[in-house]
Design an enzyme around this catalytic site. Structure first.
Site, PDB file in Angstrom:
ATOM      1  N   LYS A 158       9.044  -0.920   2.799  1.00  0.00           N
ATOM      2  CA  LYS A 158       8.301  -0.014   3.680  1.00  0.00           C
ATOM      3  C   LYS A 158       9.141   0.515   4.834  1.00  0.00           C
ATOM      4  O   LYS A 158       9.115   1.711   5.132  1.00  0.00           O
ATOM      5  CB  LYS A 158       7.054  -0.732   4.216  1.00  0.00           C
ATOM      6  CG  LYS A 158       6.297   0.111   5.206  1.00  0.00           C
ATOM      7  CD  LYS A 158       4.909  -0.367   5.489  1.00  0.00           C
ATOM      8  CE  LYS A 158       4.846  -1.666   6.223  1.00  0.00           C
ATOM      9  NZ  LYS A 158       3.474  -2.045   6.561  1.00  0.00           N
TER      10      LYS A 158
ATOM     11  N   ARG B  62       0.802  -1.223   0.000  1.00  0.00           N
ATOM     12  CA  ARG B  62       0.000   0.000   0.000  1.00  0.00           C
ATOM     13  C   ARG B  62       0.838   1.278   0.000  1.00  0.00           C
ATOM     14  O   ARG B  62       0.325   2.376  -0.183  1.00  0.00           O
ATOM     15  CB  ARG B  62      -0.964   0.004   1.192  1.00  0.00           C
ATOM     16  CG  ARG B  62      -2.164  -0.900   0.962  1.00  0.00           C
ATOM     17  CD  ARG B  62      -2.970  -1.079   2.221  1.00  0.00           C
ATOM     18  NE  ARG B  62      -2.307  -2.006   3.143  1.00  0.00           N
ATOM     19  CZ  ARG B  62      -2.696  -2.197   4.406  1.00  0.00           C
ATOM     20  NH1 ARG B  62      -3.703  -1.518   4.896  1.00  0.00           N
ATOM     21  NH2 ARG B  62      -2.057  -3.069   5.166  1.00  0.00           N
TER      22      ARG B  62
END
Ligand code: UD1
Ligand code: MG
Length: 455
Positions: free
Chosen positions: A23, A16
């Site tokens: 991340k 996402r």
């Protein structure tokens, strides 16, 4: 703590985030998410620290060692859940006994005090402790199953929870401390018979309880366990960090005139009675000594600012700048890799790169060090009390001696002796009434019928 081992889970792809970067390598307050977690973890002085990275995350190992030199990294080639991720670290714990603390690499605000408290909750009678928090919105989290009498019996993942269990807002942060022997014994017993078909670390407390042991839990504020899944949450964490850092800077004795407009890095050091005007960015590696004054709209990176120095408004300090005390750096000045000695002034529109500017020297408006010839960088040395006139270009390598003057507009290509004047300028002329004669000539040509374009 000699009996403490840490496992940091960081294998998540972070889909996402829509990013090429893992991340945990995204930054807040000038440091990666992983860096924040490891810096906090390092304060516990663990005997062992293993980071579980995903495939194609070459950056993670180096980043980990930056904050904990003995950090080891293992790769979880395929993600089969948090228990599976922890099992990747098992080979590194073969000869270890003590407590193992599991952390997430994408939960950067966790405090050292909370981790110590959770670790201390693990005892002979209570071999496992989970960190819980009251969630404003519990959606998506695992819930701690705590009976009315306070007995904690396990964690239920949301997808597998009953409606009553879902109504509970006491959630699992993911941080867990457990006796190592029990961890490695029970981990292989965790199955994947759940809604996601993953091996959940959150099944471990239930298994421990099933052995007749008691479980412990601790509660921390929700803000400490905020995680990052997308860039909106990344910005929220940045905001939380900034809030913390600004408060600390003010409590430590710096004035932030409009704190919400000042951006700090975790390692920014502001001395006592430093004043920071609105809209200033401190990128990593900045130390500001007492009584310095940082005026509006400055961007400062990897630099030290001496006592009572004044910087800005609108100044940019690039990496490697050391301003000594009482230096003045004014508007639209850029400085890189330079030492500006005590009391020197670079007040307007100047570029100083790869230079040493001596004490009390004055670098005039628009003066430039020509430090780069397209291939290499060279040094400019300006002696104490020297005066560099406006718009001078100092073509490095070059030296201007103590007390010397460089005349405005000069291109300095030779060393200047102390107390000498360097002047390099075409002869100036004044042509009296030139303008009148010029227009008279033009008018005469026009009257004679010559078009402006005629040959
Ligand atoms: C997990 C917990 C949940 C808790 C929540 C808190 C489980 C099963 N659930 O859920 O109870 O409320 O965190 O945020 O543990 N990871 C790996 N490898 C894997 C899977 C995950 O390294 O195979 C890492 C992720 O990078 C992440 C962490 O483990 O840092 C948690 O994984 P995530 O998928 O976010 O778990 P949640 O479903 O959020
Ligand atoms: Mg998560």
């Amino acid at each position: 703590m000699a009996d403490l081992g840490l496992i940091v889970l960081a294998a998540g792809k972070g889909t996402r985030m829509k990013s090429n970067l893992p991340k945990v390598m995204h930054q807040v307050a000038g440091r990666s998410l992983l860096g924040h977690v490891l810096a906090t973890a390092a304060t516990l002085e663990p005997a062992r620290l293993v980071v579980v990275a995903g495939p194609d995350m070459p950056e993670v190992a180096d980043e980990s060692r930056k904050y904990f030199t003995q950090a080891r990294t293992v790769t979880q080639a395929e993600r089969h859940g948090t228990a599976h991720a922890v099992s990747m670290a098992a080979p590194h714990f073969a000869d270890f006994t003590g407590k193992v603390l599991v952390l997430y690499g994408d939960v950067p605000l966790i405090s050292s005090a909370t981790l110590r408290d959770l670790t201390a909750a693990v005892t002979g009678e209570q071999p496992l402790a989970v960190l819980g928090f009251r969630a404003t919105d519990p959606t998506g989290y695992g819930r701690l199953i705590v009976a009315r009498d306070g007995t904690f019996s396990g964690i239920r993942e949301e997808l597998d929870a009953t409606p009553e269990e879902r109504a509970v807002n006491f959630c699992n942060s993911g941080v867990m401390a457990v006796d190592s022997e029990l961890l490695w014994k029970l981990l292989p017993q965790i199955g994947s018979n759940n809604a996601k078909g993953e091996f959940y670390l959150t099944d471990l407390p239930g298994l421990v309880a099933g052995q007749g042991a008691k479980l412990a839990f601790r509660e921390c504020p929700e803000t400490e366990v905020l995680g990052v899944n997308n860039r909106i949450q990344l910005a929220a964490i940045e905001a939380a960090f900034q809030h913390r850092l600004r408060h600390q800077a003010m409590l430590d004795g710096a004035t932030l005139v409009a704190p919400e407009t000042v951006f700090l890095s975790v390692d920014t050091k502001l001395g006592q009675d430093v004043i920071v005007e609105p809209h200033v960015v401190f990128a990593p590696g900045v130390t500001v000594a007492d009584r310095a004054w940082i005026r509006s709209f400055c961007y400062i990176e990897l630099s030290t600012i001496g006592e009572a120095a004044i910087v800005g408004p609108f100044a940019r300090l690039r990496p490697g700048v050391a301003l000594e005390s009482d230096v003045r750096i004014g508007n639209f000045v850029e400085i890189k890799q330079s030492v500006i000695e005590q009391g020197a002034k670079v007040n307007h529109l100047a570029y100083v790169g790869d230079a040493r500017v001596g004490a009390a020297a004055n670098v005039g408006a628009g003066a430039i060090t020509c430090n780069y010839n397209g291939v290499e960088k060279s040094l400019t040395e300006i002696g104490a009390r020297a005066f560099i006139g406006t718009n001078a270009s100092l073509v490095a390598p070059v030296r201007v001696g103590e007390g010397a003057y460089v005349a405005a507009g000069s291109v300095v290509t030779k060393d200047v002796d102390p107390d000498a004047l360097y002047i390099e300028r075409g002869e100036s002329k004044i042509l009296t009434n030139w303008v009148k004669r010029y227009f008279a000539g033009l008018r005469a040509r026009k009257a004679a019928g010559a078009s402006p374009r005629s040959k």
